[in-house]
Structures are given as C-alpha cells and as structure tokens.
Design a protein around this motif. Structure first.
Motif, short mmCIF file in Angstrom:
data_model
loop_
_atom_site.label_atom_id
_atom_site.label_comp_id
_atom_site.label_asym_id
_atom_site.label_seq_id
_atom_site.Cartn_x
_atom_site.Cartn_y
_atom_site.Cartn_z
N SER A 69 -20.35 32.20 15.64
CA SER A 69 -21.59 32.23 14.88
C SER A 69 -21.31 32.02 13.39
CB SER A 69 -22.29 33.57 15.08
OG SER A 69 -23.34 33.74 14.15
N ALA A 70 -21.88 30.94 12.84
CA ALA A 70 -21.73 30.70 11.41
C ALA A 70 -22.39 31.80 10.57
CB ALA A 70 -22.31 29.33 11.05
N PRO A 71 -23.59 32.29 10.94
CA PRO A 71 -24.18 33.39 10.16
C PRO A 71 -23.31 34.64 10.14
CG PRO A 71 -25.87 32.33 11.47
CD PRO A 71 -24.56 31.74 11.91
N HIS A 72 -22.72 34.98 11.27
CA HIS A 72 -21.84 36.14 11.31
C HIS A 72 -20.66 35.96 10.34
CE1 HIS A 72 -23.06 37.57 15.64
NE2 HIS A 72 -24.05 37.65 14.76
N SER A 73 -20.03 34.80 10.39
CA SER A 73 -18.87 34.55 9.54
C SER A 73 -19.26 34.52 8.07
CB SER A 73 -18.21 33.23 9.93
OG SER A 73 -17.68 33.30 11.24
N LEU A 74 -20.42 33.94 7.76
CA LEU A 74 -20.86 33.88 6.36
C LEU A 74 -21.18 35.26 5.82
CD1 LEU A 74 -23.09 30.68 6.51
CD2 LEU A 74 -20.92 30.94 5.29
N VAL A 75 -21.81 36.09 6.64
CA VAL A 75 -22.09 37.47 6.22
C VAL A 75 -20.77 38.21 5.95
CG1 VAL A 75 -22.96 39.72 6.99
CG2 VAL A 75 -24.34 37.66 7.32
N SER A 76 -19.80 38.00 6.83
CA SER A 76 -18.50 38.65 6.66
C SER A 76 -17.82 38.20 5.37
CB SER A 76 -17.61 38.36 7.87
OG SER A 76 -16.34 38.98 7.71
N LEU A 77 -17.78 36.90 5.15
CA LEU A 77 -17.14 36.36 3.95
C LEU A 77 -17.84 36.85 2.68
CD1 LEU A 77 -16.42 32.68 5.04
CD2 LEU A 77 -14.71 34.32 4.22
N GLY A 78 -19.18 36.78 2.69
CA GLY A 78 -19.92 37.21 1.51
C GLY A 78 -19.73 38.68 1.21
N SER A 79 -19.75 39.51 2.24
CA SER A 79 -19.58 40.95 2.05
C SER A 79 -18.17 41.29 1.59
CB SER A 79 -19.91 41.69 3.35
OG SER A 79 -21.25 41.47 3.73
#
Length: 231
Positions: A69-79
């Motif tokens: 999931s791209a959204p999952h990975s992006l949330v992780s990276l951003g956080s």
C-alpha cells in the motif's frame, strides 16, 4: 582511582550512573525488530522502523505489486521524518547538557508513544483507523529515537539499519583482511535485531498486535529509567 574516588566521580557526573549506552542501544535494536514485525506482518507490509525497507516497499506499491500500500508507506515515511525533526530539535536543545537526561527524555517519549499504540491495538484491533494510527505513531517514535541515536554517535549501533553493520562485519573481519576488533558489537547488533524480529513475528502471529507493542513500550520505559550517558 580508589573506590571512594570512583564513587565521588559518579555522584558529580550524572552520566556515570546507570546502564551504559551500548547495552541500551542493543535492547533498542530488539525493540526495532519487534516494531517492524508488528508493522510488516500486522499492518499491511509496511516498515515503521526500517526506512530503507520502507522506501523499497513504497516502490513495490507504486509499481502495482499486490499486497503493498502506497498510502501506508507514505504515512510511515512522513511520520518517521516528523519524528526525526522533533528528535533533532531535542538533540540541539540538550546538546550542552547531560547525555543521560537527553537519552532518557527520548526514551520516555518512545515508551509513551508505543504504550499508546498498544492501547489502540487492544481497544480497536480490526478498525481501518487503527492501522493508520499504529503506522503513524510507531513510525514517529522510531524517527524520534533514530535522530537521538544518530546524534549520540555510538559506533555500529544504529538500532534500526543493519546494512552497513553487516558490511563492516565482513569487510573488517580477518577474512576480509581486517583486525575484526569491532566484530563482537556488530554481531550483537545483528543478533539483537534478529531476536526482536523472531519474538515480534511469533507474538503477532499467535497473539495479535497489542502484546508485542506493550512489550516494546515496557522495554523502552525500563531503559528510560536505567540509561546513563556512558558508552
């Protein structure tokens, strides 16, 4: 130095009291293995401690690979990045003070964040919002800690990334033409991460997400109380 002189030195140097940073960072490496087991196995194939792996996972998701999931990975990276920003500010704020205080502040924050994650996992284990909350909070905690570990600068103990540790272990070994003097610490770091991943994976598969997250919170809390600033 006599025993009395040693005791006097410890009383006047707060960094000299408590558990040395090397075993503390090894214990935190175990925590990282557990956190990544929780995130990868329980939160949809995303890493929240190992950002190298997470960037690769993001690439898989962008390519349309199933199960990522791209959204999952992006949330992780951003956080994670947000946590690292906060960790950087804390590092600068405490740069002229005691390493012990600085380390303990970060570990208290990590324990609270991971404890909150455990509470969410116990309260609403199947909710969609739970997945994003756990990704965001655990990634933030890991970013905060990684910024602190980087500033502490203890060699071969990053607590989350092993690529350079493995490279150094092989390249500096006797087989690689080196002295191998730093091999024990590097090997300990590798085993700590592996042990954390095994423990975390087993707990996730058999007991869900709450228990491993609770264990990480308790471990970070104990380390916050006992850590010194010494290497």
């Amino acid at each position: 130095m006599t025993t009395t002189e040693t005791t006097d030195a410890q009383e006047h140097d707060p960094d000299a009291r408590g558990l040395r940073l090397v075993p503390v960072l090894l214990a935190l490496t175990v925590v990282s293995g557990i956190v990544d087991a929780v995130s990868y196995l329980g939160l949809g194939h995303v890493f929240t401690a190992n950002m190298t792996g997470n960037v690769v996972v993001l690439g898989f998701a962008a390519a349309g690979a199933p199960g990522f999931s791209a959204p999952h990975s992006l949330v992780s990276l951003g956080s994670f990045l947000l946590g690292a920003v906060v960790g950087g500010r804390l590092s600068r704020r405490h740069a002229d003070g005691s390493r012990r205080t600085w380390t303990r502040v970060t570990l208290v924050a990590e324990a609270v964040l991971l404890g909150a994650s455990a509470a969410v996992a116990f309260a609403a284990p199947g909710a969609t919002g739970t997945v994003y909350t756990l990704i965001a909070v655990t990634a933030f905690a890991m970013g905060l800690r990684n910024a602190t570990v980087q500033k502490l600068g203890v060699r071969d103990l990053t607590t989350t990334v092993l690529t350079m540790t493995l490279t150094g272990l092989a390249a500096d070994s006797r087989l690689g033409g080196g002295a191998g003097t730093r091999s024990p610490r590097r090997t300990a770091s590798l085993l700590a991460m592996l042990g954390g991943a095994v423990l975390g994976g087993w707990l996730v598969l058999h007991h869900g997400l709450g228990i491993p997250l609770l264990i990480t919170a308790l471990t970070s809390g104990v380390l916050a109380v006992t850590a010194s600033g010494r290497e």
